[in-house]
Design a protein around this motif. Structure first.
Motif, short mmCIF file in Angstrom:
data_model
loop_
_atom_site.label_atom_id
_atom_site.label_comp_id
_atom_site.label_asym_id
_atom_site.label_seq_id
_atom_site.Cartn_x
_atom_site.Cartn_y
_atom_site.Cartn_z
N THR A 501 0.89 -1.17 -0.23
CA THR A 501 0.06 0.18 -0.10
C THR A 501 0.97 1.24 0.02
O THR A 501 0.60 2.23 -0.61
CB THR A 501 -0.87 0.11 1.41
N GLY A 502 1.96 1.14 0.77
CA GLY A 502 2.82 2.46 0.81
C GLY A 502 2.43 3.15 2.02
O GLY A 502 1.07 3.04 2.78
N LYS A 503 3.24 4.17 2.45
CA LYS A 503 2.93 5.20 3.57
C LYS A 503 3.81 6.39 3.70
O LYS A 503 5.16 6.16 3.39
CB LYS A 503 3.07 4.11 4.83
N ASP A 504 3.43 7.33 4.13
CA ASP A 504 4.14 8.63 4.60
C ASP A 504 4.96 8.89 3.49
O ASP A 504 6.21 9.08 3.72
CB ASP A 504 4.74 8.33 5.77
N GLY A 505 4.62 9.10 2.36
CA GLY A 505 5.42 9.63 1.14
C GLY A 505 6.33 8.31 0.49
O GLY A 505 7.00 8.72 -0.45
N VAL A 506 6.15 7.19 0.96
CA VAL A 506 6.74 6.00 0.29
C VAL A 506 5.85 5.51 -0.41
O VAL A 506 4.69 4.81 0.01
CB VAL A 506 7.29 4.99 1.42
N ASN A 507 6.21 5.37 -1.96
CA ASN A 507 5.24 4.92 -2.93
C ASN A 507 4.77 3.47 -2.44
O ASN A 507 5.51 2.43 -1.76
CB ASN A 507 5.65 4.89 -4.33
N GLY A 508 3.71 3.16 -3.07
CA GLY A 508 3.03 1.66 -2.92
C GLY A 508 3.73 0.66 -4.07
O GLY A 508 4.66 1.03 -4.70
N GLY A 509 3.18 -0.34 -3.95
CA GLY A 509 3.68 -1.38 -4.97
C GLY A 509 4.97 -2.13 -4.58
O GLY A 509 5.52 -2.68 -5.32
N ASN A 510 5.19 -2.09 -3.34
CA ASN A 510 6.50 -2.85 -2.67
C ASN A 510 6.41 -4.01 -2.29
O ASN A 510 5.24 -4.53 -1.92
CB ASN A 510 7.23 -1.69 -1.71
#
Length: 554
Positions: A501-510
């Motif tokens: 999902t990603g969080k706090d400025g870190v993109n999703g798709g990880n």
């Protein structure tokens, strides 16, 4: 895995009290409290929980943005010859004429020619303009890079570190080097790109190459106590400075340590202890010293589930090139492509059970698409461009399968985009394939997460019932703590979802690419002790696997 089952079976059969039931500890009921508790009989322990009093408070909480940035799969590149100059990459950084090819040769030549102050301005201008905003946007949007490896030198840190070294006369040139590095890290982080800080050049040189900062042609770091001590001070400086600096994926202690360097692992111990005292959460990256087997054994011991004192996780950096040895020069490009699949086999039978043997995680800190002319002459009728693409495809596929990340050598050079040495060139010709998860359109992530939410309970019941049935068959009438497996599954599933999902400025798709040390972290966070922590561990792994299976990530 068979060894794990045998060990677990022996542990199970060694428990004697089977008469009463017990409830899960408060840690299970409270930590990661947003995880729904399934209304199933599997939630309660089937038999008494011997060793329950050994469990410590549960510290599991949602993955933070920093967790995601550090433990996701790292697809990226080395920045290159910016803060540690190599003339073959940046001849333009040298005055004409100039002797030597190293950082020291460059700074000395400029100071001799224009003085310290003008050299400082020239170097600061080069650092500031090495990476443009457009470069970073390309890195994030086109290359799908999550992380860069940033080579720096000890002279780029505290200027006082240059005292009693060959850089002492030039330390004023570097007074703003570290602030420049921090600014670059922050700019990259604003685009969800992390930075692995690589202490590429140590005092005296950890190897004989020019990328150690000088043209001495010798590795003088290991045998000189003052150099070793300064190296520890560099590690301490980095650990202190990066606290509160968003975007740092890890600290690498040394680049390409020489084979069998003197007291190498003793120095690693000292640096890791020093960093851990300041911050025991930041990954510490070590060079394998061209002996991956030895580094693996060290890592397994260092990444123990229950260290005597809090210890930062250790990751091994190994490098792969096929252009230099006589053996590799004797191979055709087609043979080299096949050879790629033989790499990282040192990890075979070493992963999958932190409780049993410790954790081992490897990244490929450098690789390229370069082959020797001897190899290219053996290609037959095949087109070179096609073979370069096959070579890059094979490497990225292998690293994504077995490593926690890989960094191409390199990104920036005078002859950009760099041919077979260039990250930009090989990304553009599709030799370097980003991980599957990074190519998922951002717009699809919410619907995939919704799909995973919808199927969560179904997958959990299947996983837990399968686990219980297996152990009831293998060890009937013996105690188990299957609630630990179910809790682990839930933690793993929600962890995987948080990364995706990603969080706090870190993109999703990880994807959780550094899974072994993530599982290590979760075991330590859980506070679980005793004979059945392996159930929690295997539950975490299965939960991660099930989530990524639902959203279609291999």
């Amino acid at each position: 895995m068979q060894g794990l089952f045998k060990k677990a079976k022996a542990d199970l059969e060694g428990l004697l009290d089977t008469d009463s039931h017990a409830n899960p500890p408060p840690a299970y009921q409270q930590a990661y409290s947003h995880i729904p508790k399934a209304p199933s009989d599997i939630n309660r322990p089937i038999l008494p929980l011997r060793g329950m009093s050994q469990d410590e408070p549960d510290k599991i909480s949602e993955p933070t943005a920093t967790d995601i940035l550090r433990y996701r799969y790292h697809h990226g590149t080395n920045l290159g010859s910016i803060f540690v100059i190599e003339r073959w990459l940046h001849n333009s950084r040298f005055p004409d004429p100039a002797d030597g090819s190293s950082e020291l040769a460059c700074v000395k030549s400029w100071v001799d020619k224009i003085g310290v102050e003008e050299t400082r301005k020239k170097f600061e201008d080069a650092w500031a303009n090495a990476v443009t905003d457009a470069d970073i946007q390309w890195l994030a949007n086109e290359a799908k890079a999550t992380t860069i490896r940033l080579p720096i030198g000890y002279f780029d840190l505290d200027p006082d570190f240059a005292e009693n070294t060959p850089f002492a006369p030039y330390k004023k040139v570097y007074v703003n080097a570290w602030p420049s590095i921090c600014h670059l890290i922050s700019r990259l982080n604003a685009h969800s790109i992390g930075t692995l800080i690589d202490l590429h050049a140590l005092p005296g040189g950890a190897n004989a190459g020019e990328h150690s900062g000088t043209n001495s042609g010798t590795a003088q770091f290991w045998a000189v106590e003052d150099n070793r001590s300064l190296g520890v001070r560099c590690a301490e400086f980095l650990a202190e400075q990066v606290q509160g600096l968003d975007g740092v994926a890890g600290i690498q202690l040394v680049n390409e340590a020489d084979w069998e360097s003197e007291r190498l692992y003793e120095w690693y111990d000292e640096c890791i202890d020093t960093i851990s005292t300041i911050d025991n959460t930041i990954p510490v990256i070590i060079s394998d010293g061209w002996n991956l087997n030895k580094a693996v054994e060290y890592s397994l011991k260092k990444n123990h589930a229950y260290p005597d004192k809090p210890t930062a996780p250790v990751i091994i950096d190994t490098h792969y090139y096929w252009a230099f040895s006589g053996e590799d020069k004797s191979k055709s490009p087609q043979q080299v492509v096949k050879d790629v699949d033989t790499k990282l086999r040192e990890l075979d039978a070493k992963e999958g059970s932190v409780i049993d043997r410790g954790a081992v995680q490897v990244i490929v800190g450098e690789y390229s698409c370069v082959l020797s002319e001897d190899s290219w002459e053996k290609r037959g009728d095949a087109q070179k461009e096609d073979l370069v693409k096959q070579f890059g495809n094979a490497q990225t596929k292998r690293w994504q399968l077995r490593a926690g990340g890989a960094f191409f050598w390199t990104w920036k050079m005078d002859w950009y985009p760099g041919g077979e040495w260039g990250f930009a060139a090989q990304t553009s010709n599709k030799a370097l394939i980003p991980p599957q998860n990074s190519t998922i359109p951002t717009s699809l992530i919410p619907s995939l997460v919704s799909k995973a939410d919808h199927r969560r309970d179904e997958r959990m019941y299947h996983a837990v019932n399968q686990h219980v049935a297996y152990w009831n068959h293998l060890t009937p009438n013996t105690p188990c703590e299957h609630w630990r497996y179910e809790y682990g599954w839930k933690v793993g599933y929600y962890d995987a979802q948080a990364f995706f999902t990603g969080k706090d400025g870190v993109n999703g798709g990880n994807k959780i690419g550094n899974l072994e040390i993530w599982v290590l972290k979760r075991i330590r966070d859980s506070g679980f002790k005793g004979n059945f922590v392996w159930e929690f561990e295997q539950g975490v792994r299965r939960g991660v696997e099930d989530f990524f299976g639902i959203v279609g990530i291999a």
